[in-house]
Design an enzyme around this catalytic site. Structure first.
Site, mmCIF file in Angstrom:
data_model
loop_
_atom_site.group_PDB
_atom_site.id
_atom_site.type_symbol
_atom_site.label_atom_id
_atom_site.label_comp_id
_atom_site.label_asym_id
_atom_site.label_seq_id
_atom_site.Cartn_x
_atom_site.Cartn_y
_atom_site.Cartn_z
ATOM 1 N N GLU A 1 3.275 8.524 2.073
ATOM 2 C CA GLU A 1 1.987 8.126 2.652
ATOM 3 C C GLU A 1 2.076 6.720 3.241
ATOM 4 O O GLU A 1 2.468 5.762 2.570
ATOM 5 C CB GLU A 1 0.862 8.185 1.617
ATOM 6 C CG GLU A 1 -0.474 7.845 2.261
ATOM 7 C CD GLU A 1 -1.692 8.171 1.399
ATOM 8 O OE1 GLU A 1 -1.523 8.452 0.202
ATOM 9 O OE2 GLU A 1 -2.817 8.134 1.944
ATOM 10 N N GLU B 1 -10.577 12.626 1.661
ATOM 11 C CA GLU B 1 -10.468 11.645 0.590
ATOM 12 C C GLU B 1 -11.646 10.685 0.709
ATOM 13 O O GLU B 1 -11.914 10.170 1.796
ATOM 14 C CB GLU B 1 -9.149 10.896 0.773
ATOM 15 C CG GLU B 1 -8.729 10.030 -0.354
ATOM 16 C CD GLU B 1 -7.307 9.509 -0.146
ATOM 17 O OE1 GLU B 1 -6.500 9.688 -1.054
ATOM 18 O OE2 GLU B 1 -7.010 8.920 0.906
HETATM 19 MN MN MN Z 1 -4.831 8.587 1.480
#
Ligand code: MN
Length: 296
Positions: A147, A241
């Site tokens: 990420e 998210e």
């Molecule tokens: Mn994230």
């Protein structure tokens, strides 16, 4: 078609039996295909119970985590590198046992604000660990997503270009780039270009907002983001998210800096996220079809 995912922190801050039951059942009821579960400490995960809940709900799962200072594989410190490799291998085992095919997050360094830049040696040693762990993960059909996060959460992969270079260094087919609109909004010159240049190295995607609240209420050009995902043929999961001080637990509250309440009602937030995402994807697909029709 992209699978649509939801981060468990929209429902719960921890993973007790009651929290696991609530998060998994509500995610399935809201129509999502997968749930992303934070696994910062995989030893606290009740594997058999979670697996049963996921199977009963018919949900796919993703485990996400960031390493910490004591397990930082980019630190140049042999003990920490060994501890980090052991932590990642533990997470691979948990993922395998719950039937998850994806592990994502800040797997390549600690998940905190660094006071110094990364070193070439730290990056190279991190890549070596990721390659070894990826070989174990591949045996269980598990992909690892690196990420890309903003400068306050890691010093190593802050842009898509850095992540592509790192994945090339690791050189394993099951190690991919994970982009997140919240972080791209801070670090990239152009998030659409970042998605285009990542291309088929993109393995996982996070949507959200500039303030991590309701989709469409911040400063991110989400219609352009969804169009870029569709135009580049991205077929992986798209996971929403969002964090509010109402729900998010330790230690994420502190590391992510979730000091404010961007929402109170999880149901309303999630229902809106599903509608918004489906609507944006539909518009992006129709836009591409129309453009082909008109432009030949
Ligand atoms: Mn994230």
């Amino acid at each position: 078609m992209n699978k649509l995912g939801l981060h468990a922190n929209v429902w719960v801050g921890g993973w007790s039996d009651a929290e696991a039951r609530l998060a998994i059942s509500r995610t399935a009821e809201m129509g999502f295909d997968l749930i992303e579960m934070p696994a910062l400490d995989p030893s606290r995960f009740d594997v058999a119970f979670t697996r049963r809940l996921l199977d009963d709900a018919g949900l796919d799962s993703v485990l996400s985590l960031g390493l910490d200072a004591d397990t930082d594989i980019s630190s140049g410190d042999a003990d920490r590198i060994a501890a980090g490799e052991a932590r990642l291998l533990d997470v691979v085992s948990v993922a395998r046992d719950i039937g998850a095919h994806h592990i994502s997050g800040i797997l390549y360094s600690a998940f905190h604000k660094y006071m110094v830049p990364p070193t070439d040696r730290g990056i190279r040693e991190s890549a070596e660990v990721i390659a070894r762990v990826a070989d174990k993960a591949a045996a269980s059909g598990i992909t690892m997503g690196m990420e890309v996060v903003n400068r306050y959460e890691s010093n190593m992969l802050n842009t898509h270009a850095q992540a592509i270079e790192f994945c090339r260094m690791v050189d394993r087919p099951n190690v991919k780039v994970h982009l997140d609109v919240y972080h791209m909004n801070i670090e990239e010159a152009d998030s659409v270009v970042a998605i285009e240049r990542t291309g088929d190295m993109l393995g996982y995607f996070h949507t959200g907002e500039s303030h991590r609240g309701y989709l469409g209420t911040g400063s991110i050009d989400l219609p352009a983001i969804f169009k870029a995902l569709v135009r580049t043929g991205y077929s992986g999961a798209i996971t929403f998210e969002s964090f509010s001080s109402r729900v998010v637990g330790d230690p994420l509250t502190g590391i992510l800096g979730i000091w404010r309440n961007t929402w109170d009602d999880s149901d309303d937030l999630v229902r809106h996220a599903m509608q918004y995402t489906q609507s944006q994807l539909k518009a992006a697909r129709e836009s591409l079809r129309t453009a082909k029709l008109l432009n030949g």
